[in-house]
Design a protein around this motif. Sequence first.
Motif, short mmCIF file in Angstrom:
data_model
loop_
_atom_site.label_atom_id
_atom_site.label_comp_id
_atom_site.label_asym_id
_atom_site.label_seq_id
_atom_site.Cartn_x
_atom_site.Cartn_y
_atom_site.Cartn_z
N GLY A 12 0.65 -1.22 0.02
CA GLY A 12 -0.02 -0.05 0.16
C GLY A 12 0.93 1.23 -0.07
O GLY A 12 1.75 1.24 -0.82
N ILE A 13 0.58 2.31 0.89
CA ILE A 13 1.37 3.35 0.83
C ILE A 13 2.79 3.46 1.53
O ILE A 13 3.46 4.21 1.40
N GLY A 14 2.81 2.19 2.12
CA GLY A 14 4.37 1.67 2.37
C GLY A 14 5.25 2.07 1.36
O GLY A 14 6.26 2.79 1.55
N GLU A 16 4.81 4.01 -1.10
CA GLU A 16 5.08 5.61 -1.77
C GLU A 16 5.75 6.21 -0.68
O GLU A 16 6.82 7.27 -1.21
N VAL A 17 5.58 6.21 0.58
CA VAL A 17 6.17 7.04 1.66
C VAL A 17 7.71 6.34 1.81
O VAL A 17 8.65 7.43 2.00
N THR A 18 8.12 5.33 1.51
CA THR A 18 9.26 4.77 1.80
C THR A 18 10.43 5.39 0.80
O THR A 18 11.40 5.65 0.92
N GLY A 72 8.14 0.21 5.51
CA GLY A 72 6.97 1.01 5.14
C GLY A 72 5.91 0.72 5.98
O GLY A 72 5.60 0.96 7.09
N ALA A 73 5.09 -0.32 5.33
CA ALA A 73 3.98 -0.83 6.19
C ALA A 73 3.43 -2.04 5.34
O ALA A 73 3.62 -2.46 4.34
N VAL A 74 2.92 -3.01 6.25
CA VAL A 74 2.14 -4.25 5.58
C VAL A 74 0.84 -4.30 5.80
O VAL A 74 0.26 -3.65 6.51
N PRO A 89 0.04 -10.72 6.21
CA PRO A 89 1.17 -9.90 6.07
C PRO A 89 1.79 -9.66 7.49
O PRO A 89 3.05 -9.36 7.49
N GLU A 90 0.81 -9.15 8.39
CA GLU A 90 1.29 -8.73 9.59
C GLU A 90 2.11 -9.62 10.38
O GLU A 90 3.01 -9.30 11.58
N GLN A 91 2.05 -10.97 9.92
CA GLN A 91 3.11 -12.02 10.62
C GLN A 91 4.43 -11.73 10.10
O GLN A 91 5.37 -12.10 10.89
N MET A 257 -1.71 10.64 11.37
CA MET A 257 -0.90 9.31 11.49
C MET A 257 0.32 9.34 10.77
O MET A 257 1.27 8.93 10.99
N GLY A 258 0.17 10.41 9.62
CA GLY A 258 1.08 10.65 8.79
C GLY A 258 2.33 11.21 9.13
O GLY A 258 3.39 11.49 8.43
N MET A 259 2.15 11.74 10.38
CA MET A 259 3.46 12.49 10.87
C MET A 259 4.04 11.75 11.83
O MET A 259 5.42 12.35 12.45
N TYR A 272 13.29 1.33 11.59
CA TYR A 272 12.76 2.55 11.48
C TYR A 272 11.40 2.67 10.49
O TYR A 272 11.58 2.24 9.52
N GLU A 273 10.41 3.08 10.96
CA GLU A 273 9.19 2.81 10.32
C GLU A 273 8.24 3.87 10.88
O GLU A 273 8.09 4.17 11.88
N PRO A 274 7.17 4.15 9.85
CA PRO A 274 6.25 5.34 10.34
C PRO A 274 5.05 4.43 11.32
O PRO A 274 5.25 3.15 11.14
N HIS A 280 -4.87 1.33 2.50
CA HIS A 280 -5.37 1.01 0.83
C HIS A 280 -6.24 2.11 0.67
O HIS A 280 -6.78 1.97 -0.66
N ASP A 281 -7.13 2.70 1.51
CA ASP A 281 -8.16 3.57 1.16
C ASP A 281 -7.43 4.65 0.28
O ASP A 281 -8.01 5.53 -0.38
N ILE A 282 -5.91 5.24 0.61
CA ILE A 282 -5.56 6.28 -0.34
C ILE A 282 -4.19 5.68 -0.92
O ILE A 282 -3.83 6.57 -1.58
N ALA A 283 -3.95 4.53 -0.98
CA ALA A 283 -2.86 4.12 -1.66
C ALA A 283 -2.95 4.09 -3.20
O ALA A 283 -3.86 4.16 -3.77
N GLY A 286 -1.15 9.12 -4.52
CA GLY A 286 -0.31 10.23 -3.86
C GLY A 286 -0.80 11.16 -2.85
O GLY A 286 -0.20 12.09 -2.71
N LEU A 287 -1.59 10.37 -2.38
CA LEU A 287 -2.32 11.19 -1.11
C LEU A 287 -1.53 11.20 0.21
O LEU A 287 -1.69 11.65 1.15
N ALA A 288 -0.82 10.18 0.43
CA ALA A 288 0.05 9.64 1.48
C ALA A 288 1.06 10.82 2.11
O ALA A 288 1.78 11.29 1.21
N ASN A 289 0.94 11.12 3.24
CA ASN A 289 1.78 11.95 3.95
C ASN A 289 3.29 11.02 4.14
O ASN A 289 3.15 10.33 5.04
N PRO A 290 4.41 11.49 3.62
CA PRO A 290 5.64 10.83 3.72
C PRO A 290 6.37 11.38 4.69
O PRO A 290 7.51 10.83 5.00
#
Length: 368
Positions: A12-14, A16-18, A72-74, A89-91, A257-259, A272-274, A280-283, A286-290
């Motif tokens: 997902g946005i993982g 884009e932000v990474t 990033g994120a899973v 995925p979270e496993q 959350m994006g901060m 190191y991770e956000p 996935h609602d915004i993946a 280009g809406l994700a805050n990096p």
Amino acid sequence: MKKTIAVLPGDGIGREVTAEGVKILKQVANLFGHDFGFVYGTIGHEAIEQTGNPLPDDTLHLLRQSDAILFGAVGHPHYDNNPSLAVRPEQGLLRMRKELDLFANIRPIKLFDDLLHASSIKPEVLKGADILFFRELTGDVYFGEKGRKDHHTAYDVMVYSRHEVERIAHLAFQAARSRRKKVTSVDKANVLESSRLWRQVVQEISAQYADVQLEHLFVDAAAMKLIQNPRSFDVVLTGNLFGDILTDEASQIAGSMGMLASASVGHTVGLYEPIHGSAHDIAGKGLANPLASILSAALMLDLSFGLKKESMAVVRAVELTLRQGYRTPDIATGETPDNKILNTKSMGDAVGSELEKIVAGEALITET
Ligand code: NAD
């Protein structure tokens, strides 16, 4: 300085932000004369699709060889809507934390002054709030015995050992010494036996830190007080489940959350991770805050590489970008002009351009 950084964009946005976090790390290397190499691995849904395993052995091997990890994120809606799927995925994330013995998740919660009005909490309550969370990562209901007795009954056992509480408690007390010298330990000792052990061990450890004030709060009271009076907290020490929930709540102190950045540390390589998920609602839009990924990169520079000046320069670049009025949609308000609302990549570029100005001496690096 020569370092190898493992990059796990995830899902997902993982992804884009990474990309923006890596962009800033490359720029730091160029501007400050370091040699950072980047090696990429798969994790989460992407890894399941490719190998059937949410944390393939190749990825684990690559992580063990690296000096730090940017993650990033899973996550994927496919699994969220099918709770009975056995491989998830979270496993991958949980196993990575366990395999690398990353027992402490450190989450600084600090509001940039320019975002005072982006939060849904009143500015006069928020101003000056500065909290450092220590969330235990390798125990609790996440790793206790779990199962189904029959069709109608399921269980997850909450377990903590003395050793698990001791090692994170020491980190929290040590951090408090260089801050406002207060630790708030959060548990549910009125009803949970594991919390009673937690409280007992934290009290014992506190005897070695007589200069640090210790306060105990039940998790329900802590949840209320975080919003009512966030300035009353300095260092918060808590378990895996309570920390998971309270830090999402505390993200509202930082505006979004994006901060929020985080570091997971143990005895080996730091991760190191956000704090946010794959959203996935915004993946893909280009809406994700990096900024959380970029601030996670700043934490890496400080905690894993000891590059304090470089780390402060990145944080300052984020601050100056916000001061220019630039916002991603999650931190924009009704007053943000359209031409200041940036997509994920442009926000990364804007931070990069402030970083260049800082290094060129056109802006001051000061602690924020
Ligand atoms: P989430 O953090 O992905 O999103 C929560 C809300 O915050 C969403 O509305 C999202 O659009 C917004 N948001 C999050 N990050 C943002 C950012 N950088 N910029 C702008 N808005 C942002 O949590 P969720 O929706 O509960 O979970 C989605 C998926 O992520 C699930 O599959 C979940 O399992 C997974 N997840 C993964 C992690 C992780 O990898 N560390 C953490 C939490 C959730």
